[in-house]
Scaffold this motif. Sequence first.
Motif, PDB file in Angstrom:
ATOM      1  N   TYR A  96      31.724  32.907  38.181  1.00 58.88           N
ATOM      2  CA  TYR A  96      32.792  32.902  39.179  1.00 58.88           C
ATOM      3  C   TYR A  96      33.253  34.326  39.438  1.00 58.88           C
ATOM      4  O   TYR A  96      33.144  35.194  38.585  1.00 58.88           O
ATOM      5  CB  TYR A  96      33.962  32.048  38.703  1.00 58.88           C
ATOM      6  N   ASP A  97      33.787  34.550  40.623  1.00 53.93           N
ATOM      7  CA  ASP A  97      34.139  35.912  41.002  1.00 53.93           C
ATOM      8  C   ASP A  97      35.580  36.257  40.646  1.00 53.93           C
ATOM      9  O   ASP A  97      36.349  35.445  40.155  1.00 53.93           O
ATOM     10  CB  ASP A  97      33.901  36.141  42.502  1.00 53.93           C
ATOM     11  N   GLU A  98      35.927  37.517  40.903  1.00 47.50           N
ATOM     12  CA  GLU A  98      37.244  38.032  40.544  1.00 47.50           C
ATOM     13  C   GLU A  98      38.361  37.260  41.244  1.00 47.50           C
ATOM     14  O   GLU A  98      39.414  37.004  40.662  1.00 47.50           O
ATOM     15  CB  GLU A  98      37.324  39.515  40.902  1.00 47.50           C
ATOM     16  N   TYR A  99      38.143  36.883  42.483  1.00 49.80           N
ATOM     17  CA  TYR A  99      39.176  36.169  43.231  1.00 49.80           C
ATOM     18  C   TYR A  99      39.552  34.869  42.525  1.00 49.80           C
ATOM     19  O   TYR A  99      40.721  34.546  42.348  1.00 49.80           O
ATOM     20  CB  TYR A  99      38.694  35.868  44.654  1.00 49.80           C
ATOM     21  N   ALA A 100      38.548  34.106  42.109  1.00 44.17           N
ATOM     22  CA  ALA A 100      38.826  32.844  41.437  1.00 44.17           C
ATOM     23  C   ALA A 100      39.522  33.082  40.107  1.00 44.17           C
ATOM     24  O   ALA A 100      40.442  32.350  39.735  1.00 44.17           O
ATOM     25  CB  ALA A 100      37.531  32.071  41.212  1.00 44.17           C
ATOM     26  N   LEU A 101      39.122  34.123  39.396  1.00 41.44           N
ATOM     27  CA  LEU A 101      39.699  34.382  38.083  1.00 41.44           C
ATOM     28  C   LEU A 101      41.165  34.766  38.156  1.00 41.44           C
ATOM     29  O   LEU A 101      41.901  34.633  37.185  1.00 41.44           O
ATOM     30  CB  LEU A 101      38.904  35.474  37.372  1.00 41.44           C
ATOM     31  N   GLN A 102      41.617  35.242  39.310  1.00 42.92           N
ATOM     32  CA  GLN A 102      43.020  35.593  39.449  1.00 42.92           C
ATOM     33  C   GLN A 102      43.911  34.367  39.328  1.00 42.92           C
ATOM     34  O   GLN A 102      45.113  34.485  39.057  1.00 42.92           O
ATOM     35  CB  GLN A 102      43.262  36.282  40.795  1.00 42.92           C
ATOM     36  N   ALA A 103      43.341  33.172  39.487  1.00 41.23           N
ATOM     37  CA  ALA A 103      44.117  31.942  39.403  1.00 41.23           C
ATOM     38  C   ALA A 103      44.333  31.510  37.959  1.00 41.23           C
ATOM     39  O   ALA A 103      45.132  30.635  37.683  1.00 41.23           O
ATOM     40  CB  ALA A 103      43.414  30.824  40.165  1.00 41.23           C
ATOM     41  N   PHE A 104      43.631  32.103  37.018  1.00 41.31           N
ATOM     42  CA  PHE A 104      43.722  31.679  35.628  1.00 41.31           C
ATOM     43  C   PHE A 104      44.885  32.399  34.942  1.00 41.31           C
ATOM     44  O   PHE A 104      44.839  33.603  34.732  1.00 41.31           O
ATOM     45  CB  PHE A 104      42.433  31.991  34.861  1.00 41.31           C
ATOM     46  N   LYS A 105      45.925  31.660  34.602  1.00 41.65           N
ATOM     47  CA  LYS A 105      47.090  32.271  33.964  1.00 41.65           C
ATOM     48  C   LYS A 105      46.865  32.293  32.453  1.00 41.65           C
ATOM     49  O   LYS A 105      47.507  31.583  31.688  1.00 41.65           O
ATOM     50  CB  LYS A 105      48.348  31.499  34.340  1.00 41.65           C
ATOM     51  N   LEU A 106      45.928  33.138  32.041  1.00 40.53           N
ATOM     52  CA  LEU A 106      45.537  33.219  30.641  1.00 40.53           C
ATOM     53  C   LEU A 106      45.794  34.618  30.102  1.00 40.53           C
ATOM     54  O   LEU A 106      45.966  35.563  30.857  1.00 40.53           O
ATOM     55  CB  LEU A 106      44.040  32.911  30.481  1.00 40.53           C
ATOM     56  N   ASN A 107      45.798  34.751  28.777  1.00 41.70           N
ATOM     57  CA  ASN A 107      45.913  36.088  28.192  1.00 41.70           C
ATOM     58  C   ASN A 107      44.521  36.690  28.013  1.00 41.70           C
ATOM     59  O   ASN A 107      44.174  37.222  26.973  1.00 41.70           O
ATOM     60  CB  ASN A 107      46.645  36.033  26.853  1.00 41.70           C
ATOM     61  N   SER A 108      43.723  36.589  29.059  1.00 41.75           N
ATOM     62  CA  SER A 108      42.366  37.133  28.997  1.00 41.75           C
ATOM     63  C   SER A 108      42.401  38.652  29.090  1.00 41.75           C
ATOM     64  O   SER A 108      43.307  39.235  29.673  1.00 41.75           O
ATOM     65  CB  SER A 108      41.509  36.576  30.122  1.00 41.75           C
ATOM     66  N   ILE A 109      41.401  39.284  28.537  1.00 38.05           N
ATOM     67  CA  ILE A 109      41.301  40.731  28.577  1.00 38.05           C
ATOM     68  C   ILE A 109      40.448  41.161  29.757  1.00 38.05           C
ATOM     69  O   ILE A 109      40.755  42.102  30.464  1.00 38.05           O
ATOM     70  CB  ILE A 109      40.665  41.256  27.265  1.00 38.05           C
ATOM     71  N   ASP A 110      39.384  40.459  30.007  1.00 38.32           N
ATOM     72  CA  ASP A 110      38.453  40.887  31.042  1.00 38.32           C
ATOM     73  C   ASP A 110      37.547  39.719  31.380  1.00 38.32           C
ATOM     74  O   ASP A 110      37.644  38.644  30.803  1.00 38.32           O
ATOM     75  CB  ASP A 110      37.620  42.065  30.526  1.00 38.32           C
ATOM     76  N   TYR A 111      36.658  39.943  32.345  1.00 36.39           N
ATOM     77  CA  TYR A 111      35.626  38.951  32.617  1.00 36.39           C
ATOM     78  C   TYR A 111      34.315  39.685  32.831  1.00 36.39           C
ATOM     79  O   TYR A 111      34.286  40.838  33.272  1.00 36.39           O
ATOM     80  CB  TYR A 111      35.969  38.089  33.825  1.00 36.39           C
ATOM     81  N   LEU A 112      33.228  39.029  32.491  1.00 38.99           N
ATOM     82  CA  LEU A 112      31.895  39.609  32.619  1.00 38.99           C
ATOM     83  C   LEU A 112      31.064  38.687  33.491  1.00 38.99           C
ATOM     84  O   LEU A 112      30.916  37.499  33.196  1.00 38.99           O
ATOM     85  CB  LEU A 112      31.240  39.762  31.241  1.00 38.99           C
TER      86      LEU A 112
END
Length: 251
Positions: free
Chosen positions: A80-96
Amino acid sequence: MNVIIIEDEKPSARRLQRMLQSLDLKAEVMLHSVEESIDWFQNNEHPDLIFLDIQLSDGLSFEIFETVDIKSAIIFTTAYDEYALQAFKLNSIDYLLKPIDDEDLAIAVKKYKERAPQKQAVTLDFNDIKKLLVNPIDREYKKRFSVKIGQHLKLINIDEIECFYSENKGTYLHTTEGRNYLLDTTLEHLEDELEPQTFFRINRKFFVNINAIKDMVSYTNSRLQIKLNSYNEQDVVVARERVKDFKGWLE
């Protein structure tokens, strides 16, 4: 540092494990499903860091959080792309973005170490995420692209495009007429704009149109080489980590 990998494709999990080992990180625990992950978290101390695939064999990995309060930092491994990941209200550090690149992995790990996050429970609105990823309603994908030719703008319909590719830090589309045009975008942004039944990202550099595929042949290291109707400027090869998903997409 205590690290685990949650990834349903075992070859991808082992590859990530080897890549982490080269960064002096040991991921001795690898989980492959929602059910297995829930059981593990309920019976083990939570790790410092999780490498988490979004789509697992038995559902979205977010379903783990509905049962267990995860208190680990998370780095997503995802298509999934960066736009979709912006919807995840998580304490994530990054995405690969898959397939994972060595340099991107090193940067994500460095970012995690620099932040030295305190453990806290993960919070998210699972229903919103499920709607976004599983049941997109009336979702609109791009039907045409505008390209600049000198002082003029040209419109190219989506069914006239064989592939999108990146080269020398630029993003291009290739038409059925054999022409290449520079776009003012990136492949990452295209991820959310292209109709997924028609276009597939076969590696970090290419999206291909299923209607433009002329032939497919076996390639080195368990990969596939794609022959398109007119594009022949460089090899178009399905990354090994994407071959399984690519074959499923074809069907």
